[in-house]
Design a protein around this motif. Structure first.
Motif, PDB file in Angstrom:
ATOM      1  N   CYS A  36      -8.601 -65.900 -69.503  1.00 46.15           N
ATOM      2  CA  CYS A  36      -8.135 -64.923 -68.662  1.00 46.15           C
ATOM      3  C   CYS A  36      -7.283 -65.326 -67.512  1.00 46.15           C
ATOM      4  N   PRO A  37      -6.087 -64.492 -67.927  1.00 46.19           N
ATOM      5  CA  PRO A  37      -5.375 -64.964 -66.188  1.00 46.19           C
ATOM      6  C   PRO A  37      -6.436 -64.034 -65.115  1.00 46.19           C
ATOM      7  N   ASP A  38      -6.160 -64.702 -63.806  1.00 47.21           N
ATOM      8  CA  ASP A  38      -7.363 -64.215 -62.735  1.00 47.21           C
ATOM      9  C   ASP A  38      -6.881 -63.540 -61.847  1.00 47.21           C
ATOM     10  N   ARG A  39      -6.940 -63.029 -61.126  1.00 52.84           N
ATOM     11  CA  ARG A  39      -6.627 -61.861 -59.610  1.00 52.84           C
ATOM     12  C   ARG A  39      -5.152 -62.208 -59.248  1.00 52.84           C
ATOM     13  N   SER A  40      -5.150 -63.166 -59.023  1.00 50.14           N
ATOM     14  CA  SER A  40      -3.669 -63.492 -58.762  1.00 50.14           C
ATOM     15  C   SER A  40      -2.377 -63.354 -59.295  1.00 50.14           C
ATOM     16  N   ALA A  41      -2.768 -63.562 -60.701  1.00 48.52           N
ATOM     17  CA  ALA A  41      -1.969 -63.290 -62.163  1.00 48.52           C
ATOM     18  C   ALA A  41      -1.724 -62.448 -61.799  1.00 48.52           C
ATOM     19  N   LEU A  42      -2.838 -61.260 -61.733  1.00 47.42           N
ATOM     20  CA  LEU A  42      -2.128 -59.851 -61.578  1.00 47.42           C
ATOM     21  C   LEU A  42      -1.432 -58.992 -60.641  1.00 47.42           C
ATOM     22  N   LEU A  43      -1.516 -59.389 -59.746  1.00 49.01           N
ATOM     23  CA  LEU A  43      -1.097 -59.701 -58.543  1.00 49.01           C
ATOM     24  C   LEU A  43       0.105 -60.195 -58.459  1.00 49.01           C
ATOM     25  N   ARG A  44       0.674 -61.546 -58.762  1.00 49.17           N
ATOM     26  CA  ARG A  44       2.601 -61.259 -58.953  1.00 49.17           C
ATOM     27  C   ARG A  44       2.281 -60.780 -60.142  1.00 49.17           C
ATOM     28  N   GLY A  45       2.346 -60.343 -60.952  1.00 49.45           N
ATOM     29  CA  GLY A  45       2.735 -58.954 -61.818  1.00 49.45           C
ATOM     30  C   GLY A  45       3.242 -58.256 -61.405  1.00 49.45           C
ATOM     31  N   ILE A  46       2.192 -57.267 -60.432  1.00 53.08           N
ATOM     32  CA  ILE A  46       2.589 -56.021 -59.544  1.00 53.08           C
ATOM     33  C   ILE A  46       3.318 -56.262 -59.209  1.00 53.08           C
ATOM     34  N   GLU A  47       3.665 -57.718 -58.045  1.00 50.77           N
ATOM     35  CA  GLU A  47       4.733 -57.187 -57.128  1.00 50.77           C
ATOM     36  C   GLU A  47       5.757 -58.226 -57.741  1.00 50.77           C
ATOM     37  N   THR A  48       6.029 -58.560 -58.934  1.00 50.57           N
ATOM     38  CA  THR A  48       7.074 -58.530 -59.950  1.00 50.57           C
ATOM     39  C   THR A  48       8.009 -57.497 -60.785  1.00 50.57           C
ATOM     40  N   ARG A  49       6.613 -56.586 -61.103  1.00 52.20           N
ATOM     41  CA  ARG A  49       7.490 -55.503 -61.225  1.00 52.20           C
ATOM     42  C   ARG A  49       7.480 -54.207 -60.497  1.00 52.20           C
ATOM     43  N   LEU A  50       7.069 -54.713 -59.903  1.00 50.77           N
ATOM     44  CA  LEU A  50       7.546 -52.859 -58.157  1.00 50.77           C
ATOM     45  C   LEU A  50       8.638 -53.811 -57.243  1.00 50.77           C
ATOM     46  N   GLY A  51       8.725 -55.063 -57.235  1.00 55.76           N
ATOM     47  CA  GLY A  51       9.988 -55.956 -56.615  1.00 55.76           C
ATOM     48  C   GLY A  51      10.056 -55.727 -55.011  1.00 55.76           C
ATOM     49  N   ARG A  52       8.770 -55.634 -54.864  1.00 56.08           N
ATOM     50  CA  ARG A  52       7.984 -55.755 -53.018  1.00 56.08           C
ATOM     51  C   ARG A  52       6.595 -56.541 -52.933  1.00 56.08           C
ATOM     52  N   SER A  53       5.994 -56.587 -51.957  1.00 59.62           N
ATOM     53  CA  SER A  53       4.763 -56.494 -52.016  1.00 59.62           C
ATOM     54  C   SER A  53       3.976 -55.592 -51.451  1.00 59.62           C
ATOM     55  N   LEU A  54       2.714 -55.844 -52.095  1.00 57.37           N
ATOM     56  CA  LEU A  54       1.821 -54.740 -52.025  1.00 57.37           C
ATOM     57  C   LEU A  54       1.503 -54.306 -50.398  1.00 57.37           C
ATOM     58  N   ARG A  55       1.547 -53.326 -49.673  1.00 55.07           N
ATOM     59  CA  ARG A  55       0.564 -53.077 -48.350  1.00 55.07           C
ATOM     60  C   ARG A  55      -0.887 -53.213 -48.536  1.00 55.07           C
ATOM     61  N   PRO A  56      -1.316 -53.172 -47.223  1.00 54.41           N
ATOM     62  CA  PRO A  56      -2.919 -53.242 -47.572  1.00 54.41           C
ATOM     63  C   PRO A  56      -3.225 -51.105 -47.404  1.00 54.41           C
ATOM     64  N   GLY A  57      -4.240 -51.005 -48.185  1.00 54.04           N
ATOM     65  CA  GLY A  57      -4.772 -50.158 -48.438  1.00 54.04           C
ATOM     66  C   GLY A  57      -4.099 -49.062 -49.001  1.00 54.04           C
ATOM     67  N   GLU A  58      -3.058 -49.691 -49.849  1.00 51.02           N
ATOM     68  CA  GLU A  58      -1.572 -48.592 -50.705  1.00 51.02           C
ATOM     69  C   GLU A  58      -2.385 -48.353 -51.992  1.00 51.02           C
ATOM     70  N   LEU A  59      -3.133 -49.575 -52.759  1.00 44.25           N
ATOM     71  CA  LEU A  59      -3.997 -49.370 -54.128  1.00 44.25           C
ATOM     72  C   LEU A  59      -5.377 -49.785 -53.877  1.00 44.25           C
TER      73      LEU A  59
END
Length: 409
Positions: A36-59
């Motif tokens: 299966c896709p790993d954690r980095s693939a999931l993180l890239r998918g979240i930031e691509t759909r969100l249009g920005r990078s995630l911030r510490p402690g945001e989720l």
């Protein structure tokens, strides 16, 4: 024209969003099979759909993907928290990649909806230009209107200046409706050609950019808990029956006779216990010394096994029968009626075919071995003469109808 180009360039530069800070330390736990896709693939998918990078402690995300033998093959147990109470989701999909994409969409949507997001209300996507309706011409300046440069309309213009804007421009040059409105409107006044604010297309404020929809995403559905199977109705541990039967009998009385009987008893899953009553119709034995008319009434207690499956049962029974045989002598001196003891061992095999929930058609062959039987004799002066005695082994063929009450089978 040079001033206009410089102004358009500054406006375009002002609409370019500032670069967002890089992602750092998002609390994402993702456990899945190696395929299966790993954690980095999931993180890239979240930031691509969100249009920005995630911030510490945001989720905080905790997802576990498991593989099952029956469709849907991949199932996800997801725990998500974005500035509020924790949410729990269960998803299923035919492929692990579709499951990862669905998780990215859910997480990005949750972050975009969070009320504490500082980017909510700020436009990070440029608003599209307002276009004039097809075939519309720019509105002509009224006579005497003063353009931005302060020179009256028509001053210094050649004949034909009243033609639509762009008539005197070189081939390939064009003026957008927004530029025409800026030229004909004093500074600070609204452009007359601009549509009302309600007709403008709204700017997208921090809107997540969805990825391309796939067949797997359309097939995603929440994994509902399996509906418990309805347990079959429990059968009672003990039942009962009543049977009426009858048929021919040979050996107990003189010649062939008929037998009728009634049986009742208890039923278990593999056994039965029954009490059977039988009556044999009278028959007459004729001798030179006289006649004897005999009949038999008896009752038997039998235990039976119940082999067989489905609608067919094959009872195998054995027990004891006790009764009395009545003899009525005729044509002899001092003739009288007497009753002799009847005790026999009974064994039989039969078949029962189920006709419904309670009704069965039965048939059985029974053999009775006499242990104690009567001996009807005539005594004159001299030796005794036997008029009749039952055979050592007698046989009956009985056919009946049985009603069952609460059969445990």
């Amino acid at each position: 024209m040079p001033l206009r180009s410089i102004f358009a360039g500054l406006l375009a530069a002002a609409q370019v969003p500032e670069p967002l800070p890089p992602a750092s330390g998002a609390a994402i736990e993702w456990r899945s099979p190696a395929s299966c896709p790993d954690r980095s693939a999931l993180l890239r998918g979240i930031e691509t759909r969100l249009g920005r990078s995630l911030r510490p402690g945001e989720l905080a995300v905790d997802g576990v993907v498991t593989v099952h033998a029956t469709p849907p093959l991949y199932r996800l147990a997801l725990r998500l928290r974005v500035g509020g109470p924790e949410e729990r989701r269960t998803l299923a999909a035919a492929t692990c990649a579709a499951l990862t994409d669905a998780t990215a969409v859910l997480v990005a949507s949750a972050v975009a909806r969070a009320p504490g997001d500082p980017l909510v209300g700020q436009a990070n996507v440029p608003a599209p230009p307002v276009r004039a309706p097809a075939g519309a011409r720019p509105r002509a300046r009224p006579p005497g209107a003063t353009p931005a440069g302060g020179e009256p309309a028509g001053a210094g213009e050649p004949a034909g200046a009243g033609e639509p804007a762009g008539a005197g421009e070189p081939a390939g040059a064009s003026t957008s409706p927004g530029e025409a409105a800026q030229e004909a409107t004093p500074p600070g006044a609204p452009a007359p050609d601009d549509p009302p604010p309600a007709d403008r297309e709204p700017a997208l404020a921090n809107a997540p950019v969805p990825g391309p929809e796939t067949v797997e995403e359309r097939a995603l559905e929440p994994l509902q808990p399996a509906t418990p199977r309805a347990e079959p109705a429990r059968r009672p541990a003990l039942g009962g029956f009543v049977r009426v039967q009858g048929g021919p009998e040979y050996g107990a009385l003189p010649g062939m006779t008929g037998a009728v009987g009634l049986a009742a008893g208890l039923l278990w899953r593999r056994a039965r216990l029954e009490v059977q009553g039988v009556w044999l119709a009278p028959r007459t034995a004729v001798r030179a010394e006289g006649e004897l008319r005999a009949s038999l009434a008896a009752a038997a207690v039998q235990g039976c096994a119940r082999p067989g499956r489905g609608r067919v049962e094959v009872p195998l029974c054995g027990g004891l029968e006790l009764g009395g045989m009545r003899g009525d002598a005729r044509g002899v001196p001092d003739a009288r009626t007497t009753t002799g003891l009847w005790l026999a061992v009974v064994a039989g095999a039969g078949v029962a075919v189920r006709l419904g929930a309670r009704w069965s058609l039965t048939g059985a062959l029974q053999l009775a071995g006499a242990i104690v039987g009567p001996d009807f004799q005539v005594r004159d002066p001299g030796p005794a003469v036997r008029l009749f005695a039952p055979a050592p082994v007698t046989g009956r063929l009985l056919v009946g109808v049985e009603v069952r009450l609460g059969d445990p089978r």
